[in-house]
Design a protein around this motif. Structure first.
Motif, mmCIF file in Angstrom:
data_model
loop_
_atom_site.group_PDB
_atom_site.id
_atom_site.type_symbol
_atom_site.label_atom_id
_atom_site.label_comp_id
_atom_site.label_asym_id
_atom_site.label_seq_id
_atom_site.Cartn_x
_atom_site.Cartn_y
_atom_site.Cartn_z
ATOM 1 N N HIS A 8 0.826 -1.212 0.000
ATOM 2 C CA HIS A 8 0.000 0.000 0.000
ATOM 3 C C HIS A 8 0.857 1.258 0.000
ATOM 4 O O HIS A 8 2.081 1.220 0.163
ATOM 5 N N TYR A 11 -0.629 6.788 3.994
ATOM 6 C CA TYR A 11 -1.937 6.949 4.645
ATOM 7 C C TYR A 11 -2.818 5.707 4.551
ATOM 8 O O TYR A 11 -3.844 5.628 5.221
ATOM 9 N N HIS A 12 -2.444 4.743 3.742
ATOM 10 C CA HIS A 12 -3.267 3.561 3.545
ATOM 11 C C HIS A 12 -2.884 2.431 4.503
ATOM 12 O O HIS A 12 -1.884 2.503 5.208
ATOM 13 N N ARG A 13 -3.694 1.394 4.492
ATOM 14 C CA ARG A 13 -3.498 0.202 5.303
ATOM 15 C C ARG A 13 -3.613 -1.041 4.422
ATOM 16 O O ARG A 13 -4.193 -0.975 3.327
ATOM 17 N N HIS A 16 -7.027 -1.856 2.723
ATOM 18 C CA HIS A 16 -7.494 -1.238 1.476
ATOM 19 C C HIS A 16 -7.448 -2.216 0.301
ATOM 20 O O HIS A 16 -8.127 -1.995 -0.708
ATOM 21 N N HIS A 64 1.642 0.396 -4.765
ATOM 22 C CA HIS A 64 0.757 1.504 -5.107
ATOM 23 C C HIS A 64 1.327 2.815 -4.578
ATOM 24 O O HIS A 64 1.708 2.904 -3.400
ATOM 25 N N LEU A 127 -8.357 10.677 -3.864
ATOM 26 C CA LEU A 127 -7.978 9.269 -3.724
ATOM 27 C C LEU A 127 -9.004 8.302 -4.311
ATOM 28 O O LEU A 127 -8.637 7.271 -4.880
ATOM 29 N N TYR A 128 -10.291 8.614 -4.153
ATOM 30 C CA TYR A 128 -11.352 7.669 -4.530
ATOM 31 C C TYR A 128 -12.475 8.343 -5.308
ATOM 32 O O TYR A 128 -13.632 7.931 -5.241
ATOM 33 N N ALA A 139 -13.189 3.314 2.355
ATOM 34 C CA ALA A 139 -11.751 3.505 2.191
ATOM 35 C C ALA A 139 -11.250 4.706 2.981
ATOM 36 O O ALA A 139 -10.176 4.649 3.608
ATOM 37 N N LEU A 143 -8.134 5.267 6.420
ATOM 38 C CA LEU A 143 -6.918 6.055 6.329
ATOM 39 C C LEU A 143 -6.340 6.346 7.710
ATOM 40 O O LEU A 143 -7.078 6.545 8.674
ATOM 41 N N GLN A 146 0.399 9.545 8.916
ATOM 42 C CA GLN A 146 1.652 9.119 8.289
ATOM 43 C C GLN A 146 2.825 9.785 8.993
ATOM 44 O O GLN A 146 2.846 11.004 9.165
ATOM 45 N N SER A 199 -6.960 4.953 -7.055
ATOM 46 C CA SER A 199 -7.066 3.744 -6.234
ATOM 47 C C SER A 199 -7.983 2.693 -6.846
ATOM 48 O O SER A 199 -9.031 2.363 -6.286
#
Length: 229
Positions: A8, A11-13, A16, A64, A127-128, A139, A143, A146, A199
């Motif tokens: 990922h 900020y993502h996990r 996702h 990503h 992002l989405y 999603a 978040l 970071q 994304s």
């Protein structure tokens, strides 16, 4: 067993990648989604390297966005996939490349401890923005903050120089400029372009599953369906 490592971005996990990972696993493919947020590019790369080293055969490794900086430094992949991601050369960092949109920058909040986070009400667009609203809301809810400095990290190894690679340009991306993606993509073995936002693993997971099926012909994979539980 065919294996895939999904990496990922900022900020993502790992969650996702739920839709993609669920489908791949249902078809008998081993999927590993390491948790980053280790505090530096070096530490994040070490976490992914450990995941790759723990598999019985070389995996396909997909990164990503910032995850591209991470997979660049990883050895032992069968194939690299850069999804709207940073393909760094010697002395380069994601921060030096830049490319983030004004819309994305406006979503960033500086926290008192030096970390950054994203305003939920502003994060969904960059992002989405091309995802159905329920999926985008899911999603955004995942978040996390970071730690500072990861984007300034410089890889010590450059795997794309030795490993077959595919770059996927997300042509409707509102987080990382598509033209910046296209420039970095020229370093890869081949380039694809999808009419998606930043994304697609959230809004168009079947595209990623289809790409895995193509790049790993020994994997029999069907497109995923449904929303995450």
């Amino acid at each position: 067993m065919t294996a895939v490592v999904l990496v990922h971005g900022l900020y993502h996990r790992p969650e996702h990648f739920t839709l993609v990972a669920r489908c791949l696993r249902s078809k008998g493919i081993e999927v590993v989604v390491p948790e980053l947020h280790r505090g530096s590019l070096t530490a994040d790369t070490a976490a992914v390297q450990a995941a790759v080293d723990g598999l019985r055969q070389p995996p396909l490794v997909l990164g990503h966005s910032y995850g591209g900086s991470v997979i660049t430094g990883v050895r032992g992949a069968r194939h690299l996939v850069y999804l709207a991601a940073f393909v760094l050369d010697a002395g380069e960092s994601a921060a030096a490349w830049g490319g983030s949109s004004r819309q994305f920058q406006d979503a960033v909040v500086q926290e008192p401890d030096g970390s950054t986070s994203l305003r939920p009400e502003r994060a969904a667009g960059p992002l989405y923005g091309d995802c159905p609203e329920p999926l985008a809301a899911w999603a955004v809810g995942l978040l996390r903050a970071q730690a500072p400095g990861c984007g300034r990290g410089v890889p010590e190894y450059h795997s794309w120089q030795r490993t077959p690679s595919t770059y996927v340009v997300c042509a409707l991306d509102r987080a990382v400029a598509p033209d910046v993606q296209r420039t970095m993509a020229s370093r890869c073995t081949e380039v694809r372009e999808w009419r998606t936002g930043h994304s697609p693993f959230v809004g168009r997971p079947e595209l990623i599953v289809g790409l895995v099926r193509e790049l790993l012909p020994d994997a029999r994979v069907a497109p995923p369906g449904g929303a995450p539980a």
